[in-house]
Scaffold this active site. Sequence first.
Site, PDB file in Angstrom:
ATOM      1  N   GLY A  57     -22.685  14.783 -17.683  1.00 36.08           N
ATOM      2  CA  GLY A  57     -22.783  13.436 -17.141  1.00 36.08           C
ATOM      3  C   GLY A  57     -22.895  12.416 -18.258  1.00 36.08           C
ATOM      4  O   GLY A  57     -23.218  12.745 -19.405  1.00 36.08           O
ATOM      5  N   CYS A  58     -22.648  11.176 -17.921  1.00 37.23           N
ATOM      6  CA  CYS A  58     -22.664  10.115 -18.929  1.00 37.23           C
ATOM      7  C   CYS A  58     -24.072   9.902 -19.486  1.00 37.23           C
ATOM      8  O   CYS A  58     -24.274   9.909 -20.702  1.00 37.23           O
ATOM      9  CB  CYS A  58     -22.099   8.824 -18.345  1.00 37.23           C
ATOM     10  SG  CYS A  58     -22.815   8.322 -16.764  1.00 37.23           S
ATOM     11  N   TYR A  59     -25.043   9.714 -18.591  1.00 38.66           N
ATOM     12  CA  TYR A  59     -26.410   9.525 -19.071  1.00 38.66           C
ATOM     13  C   TYR A  59     -26.898  10.736 -19.873  1.00 38.66           C
ATOM     14  O   TYR A  59     -27.446  10.576 -20.970  1.00 38.66           O
ATOM     15  CB  TYR A  59     -27.369   9.271 -17.905  1.00 38.66           C
ATOM     16  CG  TYR A  59     -27.268   7.917 -17.242  1.00 38.66           C
ATOM     17  CD1 TYR A  59     -27.513   6.742 -17.949  1.00 38.66           C
ATOM     18  CD2 TYR A  59     -26.972   7.806 -15.887  1.00 38.66           C
ATOM     19  CE1 TYR A  59     -27.462   5.500 -17.318  1.00 38.66           C
ATOM     20  CE2 TYR A  59     -26.925   6.567 -15.256  1.00 38.66           C
ATOM     21  CZ  TYR A  59     -27.166   5.416 -15.965  1.00 38.66           C
ATOM     22  OH  TYR A  59     -27.127   4.197 -15.346  1.00 38.66           O
ATOM     23  N   THR A 100     -25.332  12.832 -21.651  1.00 35.37           N
ATOM     24  CA  THR A 100     -24.712  12.890 -22.970  1.00 35.37           C
ATOM     25  C   THR A 100     -25.454  11.987 -23.956  1.00 35.37           C
ATOM     26  O   THR A 100     -25.820  12.407 -25.064  1.00 35.37           O
ATOM     27  CB  THR A 100     -23.226  12.476 -22.889  1.00 35.37           C
ATOM     28  OG1 THR A 100     -22.550  13.425 -22.061  1.00 35.37           O
ATOM     29  CG2 THR A 100     -22.576  12.432 -24.259  1.00 35.37           C
TER      30      THR A 100
END
Lengths: 344, 344, 344, 344
Positions: free
Chosen positions: A147-149, A151
């Site tokens: 996921g973006c967060y 990462t």
Amino acid sequence: MKVGIVGATGYGGLELIRFLHNHPAVEQIDLFTSSEEGVQFSSKFGHLVKIADTPLQKIAYDTLAKFDVVFTSTPSGVTSELLPPLVGKGPKLIDLSGDFRLKDLASYETWYGKKAAPYHSVQQSVYGLTEWNTELIRQATLVANPGCYPTAVLLSLLPLVKERLIDPSFLVIDAKSGISGAGNKPSQTTHFSETNENFSIYKVNTHQHIPEIEQALSMFAQADTAITFNTHLVPMTRGILATSYAPVMQGITEAQLISCLQATYENHPFVRIVTDASSLGTNRVKGSNYCDILVKVDSRTNRATIVSVIDNLVKGAAGQAIQNMNVQFDLPQTTGLDVVPFFI
Amino acid sequence: MKVGIVGATGYGGLELIRFLHNHPAVEQIDLFTSSEEGVQFSSKFGHLVKIADTPLQKIAYDTLAKFDVVFTSTPSGVTSELLPPLVGKGPKLIDLSGDFRLKDLASYETWYGKKAAPYHSVQQSVYGLTEWNTELIRQATLVANPGCYPTAVLLSLLPLVKERLIDPSFLVIDAKSGISGAGNKPSQTTHFSETNENFSIYKVNTHQHIPEIEQALSMFAQADTAITFNTHLVPMTRGILATSYAPVMQGITEAQLISCLQATYENHPFVRIVTDASSLGTNRVKGSNYCDILVKVDSRTNRATIVSVIDNLVKGAAGQAIQNMNVQFDLPQTTGLDVVPFFI
Amino acid sequence: MKVGIVGATGYGGLELIRFLHNHPAVEQIDLFTSSEEGVQFSSKFGHLVKIADTPLQKIAYDTLAKFDVVFTSTPSGVTSELLPPLVGKGPKLIDLSGDFRLKDLASYETWYGKKAAPYHSVQQSVYGLTEWNTELIRQATLVANPGCYPTAVLLSLLPLVKERLIDPSFLVIDAKSGISGAGNKPSQTTHFSETNENFSIYKVNTHQHIPEIEQALSMFAQADTAITFNTHLVPMTRGILATSYAPVMQGITEAQLISCLQATYENHPFVRIVTDASSLGTNRVKGSNYCDILVKVDSRTNRATIVSVIDNLVKGAAGQAIQNMNVQFDLPQTTGLDVVPFFI
Amino acid sequence: MKVGIVGATGYGGLELIRFLHNHPAVEQIDLFTSSEEGVQFSSKFGHLVKIADTPLQKIAYDTLAKFDVVFTSTPSGVTSELLPPLVGKGPKLIDLSGDFRLKDLASYETWYGKKAAPYHSVQQSVYGLTEWNTELIRQATLVANPGCYPTAVLLSLLPLVKERLIDPSFLVIDAKSGISGAGNKPSQTTHFSETNENFSIYKVNTHQHIPEIEQALSMFAQADTAITFNTHLVPMTRGILATSYAPVMQGITEAQLISCLQATYENHPFVRIVTDASSLGTNRVKGSNYCDILVKVDSRTNRATIVSVIDNLVKGAAGQAIQNMNVQFDLPQTTGLDVVPFFI
């Protein structure tokens, strides 16, 4: 290499196209969709005229099986059904959704409110945090792209937690994201007039990336801990900045934290340790696959402030997915991703 | 009432004019400046044509002494010299700068890097957090109007710390502000192309509002503690959202935290406790003097997330200053401030 | 005065509430909706907690007939049916939609693609461009409040066209609007990520405000002409700037154009002629009912550039509607509208 | 190829670096500045860490003479002195400033208010509107890279004016630009809080790009005409949209205008004619070298609306400069510029 993209009309899909268009090892890109078969892609997305004029294709196993790589960039709950039959049938599979990230199926069902993917497929999948799982990714058939967060958070925290330079039992993570993280589907929450000039907190203490971060802290840094994690919407399109707080272990200095981060990422092209700044912003990495990290220790409280920035659509999605593809095909990780951040 | 504004050309000054223009008890507003004597104010600020066409006046003690109220909205280091001679000479003095907020002069000099105001004047001044210091403000000659961040943070934390519902020894405060907080002077940091589409952290662990918050936690809630406090720039003009984290005391529930906040602010018109939302944004209070507060307890970690929003230029500056003036003149606190938030 | 608002949940409705809340002659505001009867208004719009906590009411003729004024702020095609039965039944009716603006029913049906309101009601209605139709508005039962673009365009062009200082046969009007003009309903066109950092033209040569502007040029300035008119979306929430171009009549000077505008609006509190600026922006009028106008003649081409700015939600909608109400009730036009523009 | 960039710290310089970093024929990029000799470039621009860590060099003729290409991206009035001695001394010179664009020195001095470059150098220079001057650019030693507005305007108007499909005697051009066009130097006009949420017109009828556009209309389309041209600031960073209006010549149809544009740019990779859209925005070309053009004829007025969009920093500056370099070195025009627009 022939590449298929399922869910091409989402922002993850569009960013895959943006980078793969210039990837020297990619000779063909086919686009798949669940509902707009036959529609010329550039008629939907005018910026892709002369670039992606191909028609959208119907999702079909036989077709997908012929690609070297298939990226799936779909809402959660789609690939849990779509991908299992394709595993081992030929293509490398890189899933940008959350469906294969959580090894604990019950946890997935609790946090996502959906039926989990089959146990066997989930266990087979490899968590695609490139810098921390390179060897397994190289051999993986199915990569669960982070996921973006997670990462942004994990790249900055994992080295420090792993070396026990900070105390994992009191981690407070305050994350902020541009609106593109909410995807391309219109809603009141993403309606310009109500989003513009508005900074807001959402999903207080309940974001589905919490178990993903905790799982990775356990997996890569042997820390079993419950984190405090919150997410905010910034009135801008791209970018995540995560500010994390933790007590520094007895006797540890700021210099040691910096050294730890520098040593960890010495040979990793996309992680940059910021050492000389009193500020750090998302525009340092905009449009690129970089993750920039800053750490400061507050001697008044003996707590560390750890800040990391990424472009949520690149290192937080499409860029890291291509980085993983590069690993799987033994290409330099920077292949097709060596672009200069936009800054402005 | 005759009102003088020193530093009228700054954003604090402009907001004072915006509200005082409609204040029923104010009959005259004079504008003072250090450098543009004689210039017609609306020739500098076109939005004030037909509203504030008066010329800027030279700062002079004799003139200022004749007003009922003098607001000073100047950079730090100015009123520490300007105001002491005026104390007790007639006008109520309301200072929007940081020069009289810190009772400990050494602390001021450390955090602001400037010479402190005289000891006697500083001790005479009253900290103008209206809801928490009403009685002293009523009698005060010199009000030190709170900083924007401290206002947002303290209104949300003071009740919970004072009642020891949360643990003051581990307070992490992550604050975010619109760019107007940086004032009206152009700089690289506020240059549109580098600020727009950029979310950044600045002054990591070193913001001068730290000692102000700590002093107020001690003063109003008997908690002597070192806080972790960081500040971020949001690509929007107005608004502050502060997200604070603290361990909840043994056996305390979310309901108790909410009740405590509701009881504290029951009779305070500008503080609203948000009880039914899973999100909270700055647009709820834009352009108004409200402070909205949300509290949630995460049962996984037994930590509280406390969120508050204000308009940094209103409750965080000019609005609270006028609220204090109302208190000093025994007017209802809402006089001239009863406006509906913009929302969009 | 008791006021009813139909369509309170739209941006026009919200702005009516914002201003009427502080209107000294308004003692009661009731909110009506087609679909959310009983819902507490502030539970939908958190910024209105403590301000508009009343429940939404069902639209019913008997109820509406008891108000002194009913504002309708609904999508086109709604009030053409809703209002005719109410005309003459008691309340002053002020319609913010386009349904009663065009006297030519066929033109309405062509440009709006909907069935027109009944002939008799349309002829009975009075076009609510306050500064130009004051006397008829005073006597009107049904006011057709002007569109946002027409308000900005007409206030600047009518004096010059009426006096034939510029040539009405070659009018090019290039208009730009903030996104709030598109209303509160989410769509791809108003989705933050695709609207932010994007300036676009839309409805090229086909905007439904074209016939409204032409009708008013004929009605108030005796000019029957076909205009060129285009509209653009600006990545901001509020504001319209219209840049109009026309040949200057033989022998006419810039000074004469300026004088004409100044003379026309000498006694009109909300129109300001800008004389000393080389630039003009929407922030001069943000949040207020002002319309600021700048005119320059280019001696190289002998063409005039006429620029006007308004807040599309205020002078372009709710503000002008209240201004019209003031006229109808013989109140000063500025009652409840005398607010200072936000600027920032 | 060895490339030198003078004025590397400006936005034009930064964009040159962004593209040249990935240009396959460029092996070395040196950066020059008038005032910060020795400073490591990435210490000023954190986004370039690991990308452009080289020190800034002092501007010296001997050094510059050794490059294959020298780009100059400086304020007006600098290269008029700097470049003449370098002409013919070795490097191809590509000047992004306005100093060599106007063949008429008196016109330069009138519109720029500065001393013009020497007559001989100006006449030697070639106007770098790539699609219209390819052959001369190929042989040029000194290229005067076009202004951002002229590029957007001319690419859309030249074909139609040259073929006399529209009437050049009544051209009204209404142009809008993102704030980055104002460069990187802070000022009140580019201060975030006063620029954000503000759309404004500036330099009414007096922009220095007027004579440049008129010169090119004469040079490439044999039309000697005085245009009406105005410029506006859009609260976004990148992008220009120009809306132009002209009477259509007797008997000419919309289809003919479209065909003319299509035929003109058939073999030009960076110009795209938009045929199927009712809207057009700058996000179609963001970050790329494309120019997208839309034309519509309004049958009510028989006037054409011609819309074009570019990224002001790419096709309007650095991108076109590199495109010209490619022409000069017989490389495909797309070399190093074949990137997908950002869209979001």
